[in-house]
Write a protein that holds these residues in place. Structure first.
Motif, PDB file in Angstrom:
ATOM      1  N   SER A   1      42.827  34.662  14.550  1.00 51.00           N
ATOM      2  CA  SER A   1      43.364  33.352  14.213  1.00 51.00           C
ATOM      3  C   SER A   1      43.244  33.137  12.709  1.00 51.00           C
ATOM      4  CB  SER A   1      42.590  32.260  14.949  1.00 51.00           C
ATOM      5  OG  SER A   1      41.255  32.204  14.458  1.00 51.00           O
ATOM      6  N   PRO A   2      44.061  32.247  12.139  1.00 51.09           N
ATOM      7  CA  PRO A   2      43.998  32.011  10.692  1.00 51.09           C
ATOM      8  C   PRO A   2      42.612  31.629  10.195  1.00 51.09           C
ATOM      9  CG  PRO A   2      45.989  31.038  11.600  1.00 51.09           C
ATOM     10  CD  PRO A   2      45.184  31.516  12.771  1.00 51.09           C
ATOM     11  N   ILE A   3      41.858  30.851  10.963  1.00 51.10           N
ATOM     12  CA  ILE A   3      40.551  30.419  10.478  1.00 51.10           C
ATOM     13  C   ILE A   3      39.560  31.579  10.436  1.00 51.10           C
ATOM     14  CG2 ILE A   3      39.486  29.700  12.681  1.00 51.10           C
ATOM     15  CD1 ILE A   3      38.608  27.140  11.056  1.00 51.10           C
ATOM     16  N   VAL A   4      39.669  32.517  11.381  1.00 49.80           N
ATOM     17  CA  VAL A   4      38.796  33.695  11.347  1.00 49.80           C
ATOM     18  C   VAL A   4      39.223  34.621  10.217  1.00 49.80           C
ATOM     19  CG1 VAL A   4      38.009  35.726  12.620  1.00 49.80           C
ATOM     20  CG2 VAL A   4      38.259  33.539  13.805  1.00 49.80           C
ATOM     21  N   ARG A   5      40.556  34.794  10.033  1.00 50.17           N
ATOM     22  CA  ARG A   5      41.051  35.641   8.942  1.00 50.17           C
ATOM     23  C   ARG A   5      40.651  35.099   7.584  1.00 50.17           C
ATOM     24  NH1 ARG A   5      46.372  35.599  11.473  1.00 50.17           N
ATOM     25  NH2 ARG A   5      47.098  34.375   9.703  1.00 50.17           N
ATOM     26  N   ASN A   6      40.800  33.781   7.413  1.00 49.06           N
ATOM     27  CA  ASN A   6      40.638  33.186   6.095  1.00 49.06           C
ATOM     28  C   ASN A   6      39.217  32.725   5.789  1.00 49.06           C
ATOM     29  OD1 ASN A   6      43.426  33.514   5.635  1.00 49.06           O
ATOM     30  ND2 ASN A   6      43.865  31.589   6.682  1.00 49.06           N
ATOM     31  N   VAL A   7      38.394  32.562   6.829  1.00 51.76           N
ATOM     32  CA  VAL A   7      37.021  32.101   6.626  1.00 51.76           C
ATOM     33  C   VAL A   7      36.018  33.123   7.161  1.00 51.76           C
ATOM     34  CG1 VAL A   7      35.347  30.274   7.067  1.00 51.76           C
ATOM     35  CG2 VAL A   7      37.758  29.695   6.760  1.00 51.76           C
ATOM     36  N   GLY A   8      36.171  33.488   8.426  1.00 52.88           N
ATOM     37  CA  GLY A   8      35.186  34.358   9.064  1.00 52.88           C
ATOM     38  C   GLY A   8      35.057  35.723   8.418  1.00 52.88           C
ATOM     39  N   ALA A   9      36.190  36.421   8.247  1.00 50.76           N
ATOM     40  CA  ALA A   9      36.154  37.771   7.668  1.00 50.76           C
ATOM     41  C   ALA A   9      35.616  37.761   6.237  1.00 50.76           C
ATOM     42  CB  ALA A   9      37.540  38.415   7.733  1.00 50.76           C
ATOM     43  N   PRO A  10      36.068  36.834   5.377  1.00 53.72           N
ATOM     44  CA  PRO A  10      35.493  36.803   4.019  1.00 53.72           C
ATOM     45  C   PRO A  10      33.997  36.503   4.007  1.00 53.72           C
ATOM     46  CG  PRO A  10      37.588  35.651   4.056  1.00 53.72           C
ATOM     47  CD  PRO A  10      37.242  35.942   5.490  1.00 53.72           C
TER      48      PRO A  10
ATOM     49  N   GLY B   1      33.977  44.032   5.000  1.00 49.96           N
ATOM     50  CA  GLY B   1      34.244  43.661   3.618  1.00 49.96           C
ATOM     51  C   GLY B   1      35.194  44.624   2.941  1.00 49.96           C
ATOM     52  N   SER B   2      35.079  45.912   3.283  1.00 47.28           N
ATOM     53  CA  SER B   2      35.960  46.919   2.706  1.00 47.28           C
ATOM     54  C   SER B   2      37.404  46.682   3.110  1.00 47.28           C
ATOM     55  CB  SER B   2      35.513  48.314   3.153  1.00 47.28           C
ATOM     56  OG  SER B   2      36.458  49.286   2.786  1.00 47.28           O
TER      57      SER B   2
ATOM     58  N   GLN C   1      42.814  44.780   1.785  1.00 46.90           N
ATOM     59  CA  GLN C   1      44.001  44.002   2.136  1.00 46.90           C
ATOM     60  C   GLN C   1      44.355  43.022   1.016  1.00 46.90           C
ATOM     61  OE1 GLN C   1      42.698  42.254   5.805  1.00 46.90           O
ATOM     62  NE2 GLN C   1      43.555  43.899   7.069  1.00 46.90           N
ATOM     63  N   SER C   2      43.347  42.339   0.519  1.00 44.54           N
ATOM     64  CA  SER C   2      43.580  41.348  -0.533  1.00 44.54           C
ATOM     65  C   SER C   2      44.090  41.994  -1.819  1.00 44.54           C
ATOM     66  CB  SER C   2      42.274  40.591  -0.792  1.00 44.54           C
ATOM     67  OG  SER C   2      42.430  39.673  -1.856  1.00 44.54           O
ATOM     68  N   LYS C   3      43.442  43.085  -2.247  1.00 45.13           N
ATOM     69  CA  LYS C   3      43.839  43.749  -3.493  1.00 45.13           C
ATOM     70  C   LYS C   3      45.217  44.391  -3.368  1.00 45.13           C
ATOM     71  CE  LYS C   3      39.049  44.591  -4.829  1.00 45.13           C
ATOM     72  NZ  LYS C   3      37.962  45.597  -4.904  1.00 45.13           N
ATOM     73  N   LEU C   4      45.508  44.928  -2.179  1.00 42.04           N
ATOM     74  CA  LEU C   4      46.833  45.521  -1.970  1.00 42.04           C
ATOM     75  C   LEU C   4      47.920  44.481  -2.162  1.00 42.04           C
ATOM     76  CD1 LEU C   4      48.907  47.612  -1.051  1.00 42.04           C
ATOM     77  CD2 LEU C   4      48.291  47.057   1.330  1.00 42.04           C
ATOM     78  N   MET C   5      47.748  43.307  -1.562  1.00 39.65           N
ATOM     79  CA  MET C   5      48.793  42.298  -1.670  1.00 39.65           C
ATOM     80  C   MET C   5      48.912  41.750  -3.097  1.00 39.65           C
ATOM     81  SD  MET C   5      49.823  42.773   1.261  1.00 39.65           S
ATOM     82  CE  MET C   5      51.295  41.807   0.977  1.00 39.65           C
TER      83      MET C   5
ATOM     84  N   LEU D   1      47.022  45.290  16.494  1.00 37.99           N
ATOM     85  CA  LEU D   1      47.481  44.451  15.394  1.00 37.99           C
ATOM     86  C   LEU D   1      48.662  43.582  15.830  1.00 37.99           C
ATOM     87  CD1 LEU D   1      47.337  47.041  12.460  1.00 37.99           C
ATOM     88  CD2 LEU D   1      45.588  45.380  13.147  1.00 37.99           C
ATOM     89  N   ASP D   2      48.975  42.603  15.005  1.00 36.66           N
ATOM     90  CA  ASP D   2      50.080  41.690  15.280  1.00 36.66           C
ATOM     91  C   ASP D   2      51.313  42.145  14.486  1.00 36.66           C
ATOM     92  OD1 ASP D   2      51.883  39.633  15.571  1.00 36.66           O
ATOM     93  OD2 ASP D   2      50.472  38.027  15.070  1.00 36.66           O
ATOM     94  N   PRO D   3      52.346  42.662  15.163  1.00 37.69           N
ATOM     95  CA  PRO D   3      53.528  43.151  14.454  1.00 37.69           C
ATOM     96  C   PRO D   3      54.178  42.110  13.541  1.00 37.69           C
ATOM     97  CG  PRO D   3      53.569  43.886  16.736  1.00 37.69           C
ATOM     98  CD  PRO D   3      52.448  42.907  16.620  1.00 37.69           C
ATOM     99  N   ALA D   4      54.107  40.837  13.915  1.00 37.18           N
ATOM    100  CA  ALA D   4      54.718  39.794  13.079  1.00 37.18           C
ATOM    101  C   ALA D   4      54.031  39.727  11.710  1.00 37.18           C
ATOM    102  CB  ALA D   4      54.636  38.443  13.782  1.00 37.18           C
ATOM    103  N   GLU D   5      52.711  39.879  11.694  1.00 37.44           N
ATOM    104  CA  GLU D   5      51.981  39.870  10.427  1.00 37.44           C
ATOM    105  C   GLU D   5      52.286  41.115   9.609  1.00 37.44           C
ATOM    106  OE1 GLU D   5      50.230  37.528   9.057  1.00 37.44           O
ATOM    107  OE2 GLU D   5      50.388  36.142  10.743  1.00 37.44           O
ATOM    108  N   LEU D   6      52.450  42.265  10.295  1.00 38.48           N
ATOM    109  CA  LEU D   6      52.780  43.497   9.578  1.00 38.48           C
ATOM    110  C   LEU D   6      54.165  43.396   8.950  1.00 38.48           C
ATOM    111  CD1 LEU D   6      51.420  46.307  11.937  1.00 38.48           C
ATOM    112  CD2 LEU D   6      50.212  44.832  10.318  1.00 38.48           C
ATOM    113  N   GLN D   7      55.095  42.787   9.659  1.00 39.37           N
ATOM    114  CA  GLN D   7      56.443  42.588   9.124  1.00 39.37           C
ATOM    115  C   GLN D   7      56.387  41.717   7.867  1.00 39.37           C
ATOM    116  OE1 GLN D   7      59.457  43.802  10.259  1.00 39.37           O
ATOM    117  NE2 GLN D   7      60.622  42.725   8.675  1.00 39.37           N
ATOM    118  N   LYS D   8      55.657  40.629   7.966  1.00 40.74           N
ATOM    119  CA  LYS D   8      55.577  39.675   6.864  1.00 40.74           C
ATOM    120  C   LYS D   8      54.968  40.311   5.615  1.00 40.74           C
ATOM    121  CE  LYS D   8      53.899  35.781   8.155  1.00 40.74           C
ATOM    122  NZ  LYS D   8      52.895  34.751   8.543  1.00 40.74           N
TER     123      LYS D   8
END
Length: 355
Positions: A193-202, A256-257, A262-266, A301-308
């Motif tokens: 979910s966005p909150i886990v991606r944007n808060v939990g993982a970091p 963290g890796s 992911q962040s640096k790639l984008m 993985l979520d194909p929609a996110e990979l497309q985006k």
């Protein structure tokens, strides 16, 4: 307030894990040694050969990667295809190498440090501090490919390997020494979910700087493995000590890796200087225990996110959905993996360099 509440809840869940240990299969007490291997030896896959590359001392001791190759044997072949596997994985796709050799390529693969052929008993499996550690493994394979006389090189990767090769292309830019990049369901974004991606993982990634070996237990799901293994519902045979049915816990530093890469790639997506292909499934599959649906979509993985995210990589790109492909597209059911191979070879022909 909502973010503060989430952070507190995460902290309460994470604290017990900071001291968690998981012996795999038990704490190693034997000798620790470096591997130097300049000669090729017959590989575990018939018709292939392999050699180890010594990468010196890493954070957990002596470290190596493994180069696997199958040469065309035909005179004048100077095109090479290098494959990098994903998480909880190693190179076992004998059919894939044969397809490339039959199509006029010298085929290479690398088992990254702490994976498959390269995994040593004192190492925690699949562990890493920074995704860029794998650049040495890729560089050594590319050096071997050039020494073998190849002048046209495609770098490819699946899942976390797809993230790694795209990240490699973004960091190296015009100095990457490759002609194109192919990715198979690259791990460009977490399937949370966005909150886990944007808060939990970091948050876990930040804690990983202080507690790199703390671990997060993985869900005991069999859906993906059962869709691959011949003994269940799939077509493939592989070493389940190296590609486990149930993934082991992952370290905070691993999370963290991935998050950092992911962040640096984008941020540097436009620095990829060669054509890049991003392939993903046409559908997402949810669940844990195996059902027939696992044979027709991506359960990782979520194909929609990979497309985006794929649409932002490089200056020359192709982003393509493979109808009903599974997470590792070239392990899909025959009809769908043929679509993946056709997509790859069509991309290679469209972006072929003159030699």
């Amino acid at each position: 307030m909502r973010k503060i509440y989430v952070l507190l809840m995460l902290a309460m869940m994470l604290v017990p894990a900071l001291w968690a240990e998981w012996h795999f299969p038990e704490k190693y007490k034997g000798p620790v040694y470096y591997t130097t291997d300049l000669d090729w030896h017959p590989d575990i896959l018939e018709g292939y050969e392999a050699r180890y590359v010594n990468h010196g001392k890493a954070f957990d001791g002596p470290c190596r990667s493994t180069i696997i190759r199958k040469l065309s044997g035909k005179p004048g072949v100077k095109r090479a295809y290098l494959y990098v596997h994903g998480f909880n994985d190693y190179f076992f796709q004998k059919e894939m190498g044969e397809r490339f050799v039959d199509s006029g390529y010298n085929f290479y693969a690398v088992d990254l440090r702490r994976y498959g052929r390269s995994w040593q008993p004192w190492q925690y499996p699949f562990n890493v501090r920074h995704q860029s550690e794998y650049f040495e493994d890729i560089d050594s394979a590319l050096s071997q490919i050039r020494r073998d006389g190849n002048v046209d090189i495609t770098l490819s990767g699946h899942s976390t390997g797809g993230l790694t090769v795209a990240y490699y292309g973004a960091v190296k830019g015009k100095n990457a020494g490759i002609d194109r990049i192919v990715t198979d369901s690259p791990f460009l974004e977490w399937n949370f979910s966005p909150i886990v991606r944007n808060v939990g993982a970091p948050v876990i990634g930040f804690l990983g700087k202080m507690f790199p070996d703390a671990k997060v237990k993985q869900a005991q799901c069999n859906g993906y493995a059962y869709s691959l293994l011949r003994q269940y519902h799939g077509e493939w045979e592989y070493n389940t000590d190296w590609k486990m049915i149930y993934s082991p816990p992952v370290t905070y530093s691993w999370i963290g890796s991935i998050n950092g890469a992911q962040s640096k790639l984008m941020k540097h997506a436009g620095d990829i200087a060669v054509p890049i292909l991003v392939m993903h499934s046409s559908r997402k599959v949810q669940g844990c225990g195996w059902t027939p649906e696992f044979m027709t979509g991506d359960c990782v993985l979520d194909p929609a996110e990979l497309q985006k995210r794929g649409e932002k990589l490089g200056k020359v790109r192709e982003v393509c959905a493979i109808d009903s492909g599974i997470h590792d597209l070239i392990l899909s059911l025959p009809r769908h993996r043929e679509a993946a191979y056709d997509t790859i070879f069509s991309f290679l022909r469209r972006h072929q360099t003159k030699m």
